[in-house]
Design a protein around this motif. Structure first.
Motif, PDB file in Angstrom:
ATOM      1  N   UNK A  95       6.933 -67.371  34.282  1.00 38.27           N
ATOM      2  CA  UNK A  95       5.937 -67.997  35.162  1.00 38.27           C
ATOM      3  C   UNK A  95       6.533 -69.289  35.706  1.00 38.27           C
ATOM      4  N   UNK A  96       6.534 -69.496  37.010  1.00 43.37           N
ATOM      5  CA  UNK A  96       7.110 -70.730  37.552  1.00 43.37           C
ATOM      6  C   UNK A  96       6.485 -71.969  36.931  1.00 43.37           C
ATOM      7  N   UNK A  97       7.299 -72.943  36.624  1.00 37.24           N
ATOM      8  CA  UNK A  97       6.828 -74.180  36.011  1.00 37.24           C
ATOM      9  C   UNK A  97       5.791 -74.854  36.902  1.00 37.24           C
ATOM     10  N   UNK A  98       4.653 -75.184  36.313  1.00 36.59           N
ATOM     11  CA  UNK A  98       3.600 -75.884  37.047  1.00 36.59           C
ATOM     12  C   UNK A  98       2.595 -74.991  37.731  1.00 36.59           C
ATOM     13  N   UNK A  99       2.829 -73.684  37.772  1.00 36.89           N
ATOM     14  CA  UNK A  99       1.912 -72.802  38.501  1.00 36.89           C
ATOM     15  C   UNK A  99       0.522 -72.868  37.884  1.00 36.89           C
ATOM     16  N   UNK A 100      -0.471 -73.099  38.723  1.00 37.00           N
ATOM     17  CA  UNK A 100      -1.838 -73.325  38.268  1.00 37.00           C
ATOM     18  C   UNK A 100      -2.782 -72.787  39.346  1.00 37.00           C
ATOM     19  N   UNK A 101      -3.540 -71.750  38.999  1.00 34.73           N
ATOM     20  CA  UNK A 101      -4.451 -71.143  39.965  1.00 34.73           C
ATOM     21  C   UNK A 101      -5.908 -71.548  39.729  1.00 34.73           C
ATOM     22  N   UNK A 102      -6.144 -72.568  38.923  1.00 36.11           N
ATOM     23  CA  UNK A 102      -7.536 -72.934  38.632  1.00 36.11           C
ATOM     24  C   UNK A 102      -8.252 -73.486  39.866  1.00 36.11           C
ATOM     25  N   UNK A 103      -7.513 -74.063  40.799  1.00 29.92           N
ATOM     26  CA  UNK A 103      -8.128 -74.583  42.023  1.00 29.92           C
ATOM     27  C   UNK A 103      -7.825 -73.728  43.237  1.00 29.92           C
ATOM     28  N   UNK A 104      -7.562 -72.466  43.019  1.00 25.03           N
ATOM     29  CA  UNK A 104      -7.115 -71.537  44.061  1.00 25.03           C
ATOM     30  C   UNK A 104      -8.135 -71.428  45.191  1.00 25.03           C
ATOM     31  N   UNK A 105      -7.663 -71.475  46.432  1.00 26.31           N
ATOM     32  CA  UNK A 105      -8.524 -71.399  47.611  1.00 26.31           C
ATOM     33  C   UNK A 105      -8.510 -69.975  48.165  1.00 26.31           C
ATOM     34  N   UNK A 106      -9.549 -69.207  47.818  1.00 23.90           N
ATOM     35  CA  UNK A 106      -9.602 -67.809  48.233  1.00 23.90           C
ATOM     36  C   UNK A 106      -9.831 -67.667  49.734  1.00 23.90           C
ATOM     37  N   UNK A 107     -10.506 -68.623  50.344  1.00 24.02           N
ATOM     38  CA  UNK A 107     -10.732 -68.562  51.793  1.00 24.02           C
ATOM     39  C   UNK A 107      -9.405 -68.676  52.527  1.00 24.02           C
ATOM     40  N   UNK A 108      -8.582 -69.668  52.136  1.00 24.40           N
ATOM     41  CA  UNK A 108      -7.284 -69.838  52.777  1.00 24.40           C
ATOM     42  C   UNK A 108      -6.344 -68.680  52.477  1.00 24.40           C
ATOM     43  N   UNK A 109      -6.499 -68.074  51.307  1.00 24.50           N
ATOM     44  CA  UNK A 109      -5.626 -66.964  50.929  1.00 24.50           C
ATOM     45  C   UNK A 109      -5.934 -65.689  51.711  1.00 24.50           C
ATOM     46  N   UNK A 110      -7.177 -65.539  52.154  1.00 25.50           N
ATOM     47  CA  UNK A 110      -7.511 -64.414  53.020  1.00 25.50           C
ATOM     48  C   UNK A 110      -8.386 -63.341  52.414  1.00 25.50           C
ATOM     49  N   UNK A 111      -8.596 -63.343  51.099  1.00 21.00           N
ATOM     50  CA  UNK A 111      -9.465 -62.361  50.448  1.00 21.00           C
ATOM     51  C   UNK A 111     -10.119 -62.990  49.233  1.00 21.00           C
ATOM     52  N   UNK A 112     -11.271 -62.440  48.867  1.00 18.31           N
ATOM     53  CA  UNK A 112     -12.014 -62.979  47.721  1.00 18.31           C
ATOM     54  C   UNK A 112     -11.682 -62.271  46.410  1.00 18.31           C
ATOM     55  N   UNK A 113     -10.908 -61.183  46.457  1.00 17.57           N
ATOM     56  CA  UNK A 113     -10.682 -60.361  45.271  1.00 17.57           C
ATOM     57  C   UNK A 113      -9.727 -61.049  44.303  1.00 17.57           C
ATOM     58  N   UNK A 114     -10.217 -61.254  43.065  1.00 17.95           N
ATOM     59  CA  UNK A 114      -9.401 -61.892  42.036  1.00 17.95           C
ATOM     60  C   UNK A 114      -9.019 -60.872  40.973  1.00 17.95           C
ATOM     61  N   UNK A 115      -8.233 -61.320  39.997  1.00 24.02           N
ATOM     62  CA  UNK A 115      -7.687 -60.466  38.940  1.00 24.02           C
ATOM     63  C   UNK A 115      -8.774 -59.624  38.262  1.00 24.02           C
ATOM     64  N   UNK A 116      -9.909 -60.240  37.986  1.00 18.38           N
ATOM     65  CA  UNK A 116     -10.985 -59.543  37.291  1.00 18.38           C
ATOM     66  C   UNK A 116     -11.663 -58.473  38.124  1.00 18.38           C
ATOM     67  N   UNK A 117     -11.407 -58.440  39.432  1.00 16.62           N
ATOM     68  CA  UNK A 117     -12.049 -57.462  40.312  1.00 16.62           C
ATOM     69  C   UNK A 117     -11.303 -56.135  40.369  1.00 16.62           C
ATOM     70  N   UNK A 118     -10.137 -56.081  39.775  1.00 15.12           N
ATOM     71  CA  UNK A 118      -9.324 -54.861  39.838  1.00 15.12           C
ATOM     72  C   UNK A 118      -9.382 -54.128  38.505  1.00 15.12           C
ATOM     73  N   UNK A 119      -9.476 -52.809  38.555  1.00 15.88           N
ATOM     74  CA  UNK A 119      -9.527 -51.999  37.347  1.00 15.88           C
ATOM     75  C   UNK A 119      -8.316 -51.101  37.233  1.00 15.88           C
ATOM     76  N   UNK A 120      -7.830 -50.906  36.017  1.00 17.50           N
ATOM     77  CA  UNK A 120      -6.695 -50.019  35.786  1.00 17.50           C
ATOM     78  C   UNK A 120      -7.047 -48.612  36.272  1.00 17.50           C
ATOM     79  N   UNK A 121      -6.169 -48.015  37.027  1.00 11.76           N
ATOM     80  CA  UNK A 121      -6.406 -46.697  37.606  1.00 11.76           C
ATOM     81  C   UNK A 121      -6.924 -46.747  39.034  1.00 11.76           C
ATOM     82  N   UNK A 122      -7.336 -47.922  39.493  1.00  9.03           N
ATOM     83  CA  UNK A 122      -7.846 -48.063  40.857  1.00  9.03           C
ATOM     84  C   UNK A 122      -6.730 -47.837  41.871  1.00  9.03           C
TER      85      UNK A 122
END
Length: 344
Positions: free
Chosen positions: A175-202
């Protein structure tokens, strides 16, 4: 005495040999601009210094696959100049971000050899490491290539097939040193889907497609200083077609995956990969992904998601990979299994 390089043939390799590749390459913002021009690449972490800084990095690094192509390109004159095909990848780890201004070089060790039954070709396995100007490894991977023999009477070497992991564990990822997604901007990123929204097998159909152009793939391959003859010389193949560099398909599929996986920001590992069928200009490429696994990491707000990325010809059904005989379907171009980092 000949001063030109005809490239190595299968009988020229020895297990345990270490090859230092020419020529070091200093990467800059130009590589990023060209990469984003060649592919519809728009993951936010690689597009914006401010977005990257808000995620704990000093600035926006070079796209993972752009750095991969530079490291890969260095190896071609010594490993695959006389290749019939690049067969696969394994144990790929992205160890450090590559920043504009870094100088990259590549070193490979031959770890396996196996002559094919036809006696005309053989498979060469190499473990390649990409290093920066401070001799820090930025990535490492194994690939295997089918290479022509020049002297058909040369004796077959002892067969050595390396024992490779079928997949990296999340603990193998850097993991790159310092990487921190706690303040992640989903609007600027382009989608609202986060890690918890994906299911294995999808399975995710990325919808969009791009038609391959001769000029674009040749520009890309030259950009990475990949000198393999099959990509440039139309007389090198019996069908008279230039073979599209497999990395071009990888980057195109990765860029297409933005639609549905915009927040799979950083590639952390390549578990396996296969170029299932050749690609040529005029073909329209589409892509789909399957979620294979998920894991948490120690970095704040950062989850790891294991994805199968499949590039296909237009018209192929998403989620269909192999036929009843277990072989890849003829419409499948790429089967790539990788880990990405995503906000939880």
């Amino acid at each position: 005495m000949a001063k030109t390089n005809p490239g190595r043939f299968f009988e020229d390799y020895k297990v345990g040999e270490v090859i230092a590749h020419a020529v070091p390459r200093t990467v800059a913002e130009g590589e990023r601009a060209l990469y984003h021009a060649l592919y519809p690449a728009r993951h936010a972490l690689y597009s914006s210094d401010m977005f990257a800084q808000d995620c704990g990095l000093e600035s926006s690094p070079l796209d993972d696959m752009a750095a991969f192509h530079v490291v890969f390109g260095k190896t071609v004159p010594d490993i695959s100049l006389n290749a019939v095909a690049n067969l696969g990848y394994a144990e790929g780890r992205f160890l450090r971000p590559v920043w504009p201004g870094d100088t990259l070089r590549s070193v490979s060790e031959v770890i396996g050899l196996k002559q094919n039954s036809n006696g005309k070709t053989g498979v060469v396995w190499v473990r390649t490491t990409g290093l920066n100007q401070q001799d820090e490894p930025v990535m490492g991977y194994v690939r295997w290539v089918m290479v022509r023999k020049n002297d058909l009477d040369a004796p077959a070497p002892e067969t050595v097939v390396p024992d490779l992991k079928s997949a990296l564990d999340v603990t193998d990822l850097s993991i790159p040193e310092g990487l921190d997604f706690t303040g992640y901007d989903f609007v600027q990123a382009g989608e609202a889907h986060r890690w918890g929204d994906y299911g294995v097998g999808e399975v995710i159909d990325h919808v969009d497609g791009v038609t391959l152009e001769e000029a674009e793939h040749m520009l890309a391959t030259r950009l990475w200083q990949n000198t393999a003859k099959v990509h440039f010389d139309a007389t090198f193949r019996p069908d008279g077609q230039r073979l599209i560099y497999g990395g071009h398909i990888i980057s195109l599929a990765r860029a297409l995956s933005f639609n549905g996986l915009a927040n799979a920001q950083m590639i952390a590992g390549l578990n396996s990969g296969a170029h299932a069928n050749p690609a040529f200009s005029g073909l329209t490429v589409k892509a789909w992904s399957e979620v294979l696994d998920k894991a948490e990491t120690d970095a704040p707000g950062v989850g790891a998601i294991r994805l199968r990325l499949v590039a296909v010809k237009a018209g192929a059904e998403p989620g269909k990979l192999r036929g009843e005989d277990g072989k890849y379907l003829p419409d499948v171009l790429l089967d790539l299994d990788y880990w990405a980092l995503m906000p939880i």
